[in-house]
Write a protein that holds these residues in place. Structure first.
Motif, short mmCIF file in Angstrom:
data_model
loop_
_atom_site.label_atom_id
_atom_site.label_comp_id
_atom_site.label_asym_id
_atom_site.label_seq_id
_atom_site.Cartn_x
_atom_site.Cartn_y
_atom_site.Cartn_z
N VAL A 12 0.90 -1.28 0.05
CA VAL A 12 -0.35 0.15 -0.12
C VAL A 12 1.12 1.21 0.10
CG1 VAL A 12 -0.31 -0.33 2.45
CG2 VAL A 12 -1.64 1.47 1.35
N SER A 13 0.03 2.33 -0.95
CA SER A 13 1.06 3.54 -1.43
C SER A 13 -0.34 4.38 -0.75
CB SER A 13 1.93 3.54 -1.55
OG SER A 13 3.13 4.72 -2.09
N VAL A 20 4.20 -3.22 3.48
CA VAL A 20 3.46 -4.06 2.89
C VAL A 20 1.69 -4.01 3.45
CG1 VAL A 20 2.84 -6.89 3.30
CG2 VAL A 20 5.18 -5.81 2.68
N ALA A 21 0.55 -4.52 3.01
CA ALA A 21 -0.33 -3.87 3.76
C ALA A 21 -0.79 -5.17 5.21
CB ALA A 21 -2.01 -4.40 2.97
N ALA A 22 -1.27 -4.54 6.17
CA ALA A 22 -1.70 -5.27 7.18
C ALA A 22 -2.60 -6.67 7.07
CB ALA A 22 -1.83 -5.36 8.58
N PHE A 23 -3.49 -7.17 5.73
CA PHE A 23 -3.68 -8.64 5.99
C PHE A 23 -3.53 -9.24 5.06
CE2 PHE A 23 -4.77 -5.05 2.61
CZ PHE A 23 -5.19 -5.21 1.50
N SER A 24 -1.75 -8.95 4.56
CA SER A 24 -1.17 -8.94 3.34
C SER A 24 -0.35 -10.39 3.89
CB SER A 24 -0.53 -8.71 2.15
OG SER A 24 -0.04 -9.78 1.25
N THR A 25 -0.77 -11.33 4.66
CA THR A 25 -0.05 -12.97 5.49
C THR A 25 0.48 -13.44 4.42
OG1 THR A 25 -2.12 -13.37 6.02
CG2 THR A 25 -0.55 -12.08 7.34
N ASP A 26 0.50 -14.56 3.04
CA ASP A 26 0.09 -15.23 2.76
C ASP A 26 0.56 -14.27 0.81
OD1 ASP A 26 -0.29 -18.08 1.40
OD2 ASP A 26 -0.54 -18.98 3.24
N GLY A 31 -10.09 0.47 9.83
CA GLY A 31 -8.94 -0.19 9.13
C GLY A 31 -10.73 -1.35 7.96
N TRP A 32 -9.54 -2.14 7.46
CA TRP A 32 -9.90 -3.27 6.72
C TRP A 32 -10.70 -4.36 8.14
CZ3 TRP A 32 -12.28 -1.89 2.02
CH2 TRP A 32 -11.64 -1.24 2.12
N SER A 33 -11.59 -5.07 7.77
CA SER A 33 -12.13 -5.97 8.88
C SER A 33 -11.32 -6.86 8.17
CB SER A 33 -13.39 -6.11 8.72
OG SER A 33 -13.89 -7.16 7.03
#
Length: 318
Positions: free
Chosen positions: A78-79, A91-97, A141-143
């Motif tokens: 994200v930027s 790296v976006a917080a939700f992106s874990t894989d 933020g995003w759920s």
């Protein structure tokens, strides 16, 4: 666990939608962009990683995009657009894989993305599978991401390989009609499907036909222009293309979508072009390009862009 995810998803989708109005037009270049140009070189698009398939917030000031280092899994970054330039991506917080194909709906309330992460209670039994996950915008933020239910996500069965049952981009131009592509077992190629969300569930997907005369040519990564007039997607090895992977466009008619034509030499080249996208206001057209090194090997992917007007979309159908 799975039931809880589906109930949660349906509750999110049941919320009414209105498209936010923005008074400010966000301009990403100092002047007209008449030729395909690397987007935000050194910040968004780099020489050392692959970047592709961007999505923008409704105000156009936040970008999400996948980035992949050589031999690594891609994640979503994200930027933000501040004072005329993009901030260093994180790296976006939700992106874990292994995550890709982010897409924010026009009203900004939902965020879809493709992920290799396993769906609870629905293990993948095949070789490689991705599915669509969704988040909702909240005050903080995003759920937490939740997988879309069947019939959108279909996990692979034993012996199936990519791209069978692979789902990653889930796109809507109007918050109601959704487009996605997948390869169904026994089909000749990846195909484009349409579904709607009404009365608490998705309708059975229907295939959009007539884009190509020959069913062997794939239709994938399909998006609709903000004005609803054009359907743009990529395909591989089509004789009317420039070679390899190219972009094609169909125009909406009273009878549906017209036969597709190549997007033209402003975009298509002997290299590889894929992942079409539009800016929120339709001013810019984005796509992804990689150098074709031969023998199905490619250089790093870069996000490219130019003025949508420069494509001459209507003239392509004359």
């Amino acid at each position: 666990m799975m039931t809880k995810h589906i109930v949660y998803l349906l509750a999110l989708l049941a919320v009414g939608c209105t498209t936010p109005k923005t008074s400010e037009v966000v301009v990403y270049a100092d002047g007209p962009v008449r030729e395909a140009t690397v987007f935000a070189p050194g910040i968004i698009s780099t020489d050392t990683h692959s970047e592709f398939s961007p999505t923008f917030s409704p105000d156009g000031r936040t970008i999400y995009f996948p980035r992949r280092a050589p031999e690594e899994k891609q994640q979503i970054y994200v930027s933000n657009f501040v004072d005329g330039s993009w901030t260093p991506p994180t790296v976006a917080a939700f992106s874990t894989d292994r995550d890709e194909t982010p897409y924010i709906t026009p009203d900004g309330r939902r965020f879809f993305f493709g992920s290799e992460r396993p769906i609870p209670g629905r293990p993948n039994l095949g070789g490689f599978d991705m599915n669509v996950w969704m988040m909702e915008a909240t005050p903080t933020g995003w759920s937490t991401p939740a997988p879309l239910p069947s019939p959108i996500n279909e996990v692979q069965q034993e012996g199936e390989q990519w791209p069978t049952a692979n789902n990653n981009l889930f796109f809507t131009p109007d918050n109601e009609t959704y487009y996605f592509t997948t390869l169904q077992p026994g089909a000749a190629a990846i195909q484009l499907f349409q579904t709607t969300y009404r009365q608490g569930s998705f309708s059975p997907p229907t295939r959009i036909t007539g884009l190509f005369d020959d069913p062997q040519y794939a239709v994938y990564s399909a998006v609709v222009s903000p004005d609803g007039r054009y359907l743009v997607f990529n395909s591989y090895g089509v004789p009317s293309g420039a070679g390899g992977e190219d972009l094609f466009v169909s125009r909406r008619t009273a009878a549906g979508w017209s036969p597709a034509v190549p997007l033209g030499d402003k975009v298509n080249s002997p290299d590889e072009e894929s992942e079409p996208r539009f800016s929120r206001d339709g001013r810019y057209f984005f796509f992804t390009r990689a150098e074709n090194l031969g023998n199905y090997t490619y250089g790093e992917w870069n996000i490219m862009y130019l003025d949508t007007e420069a494509l001459g979309l209507d003239q392509l159908f004359d």
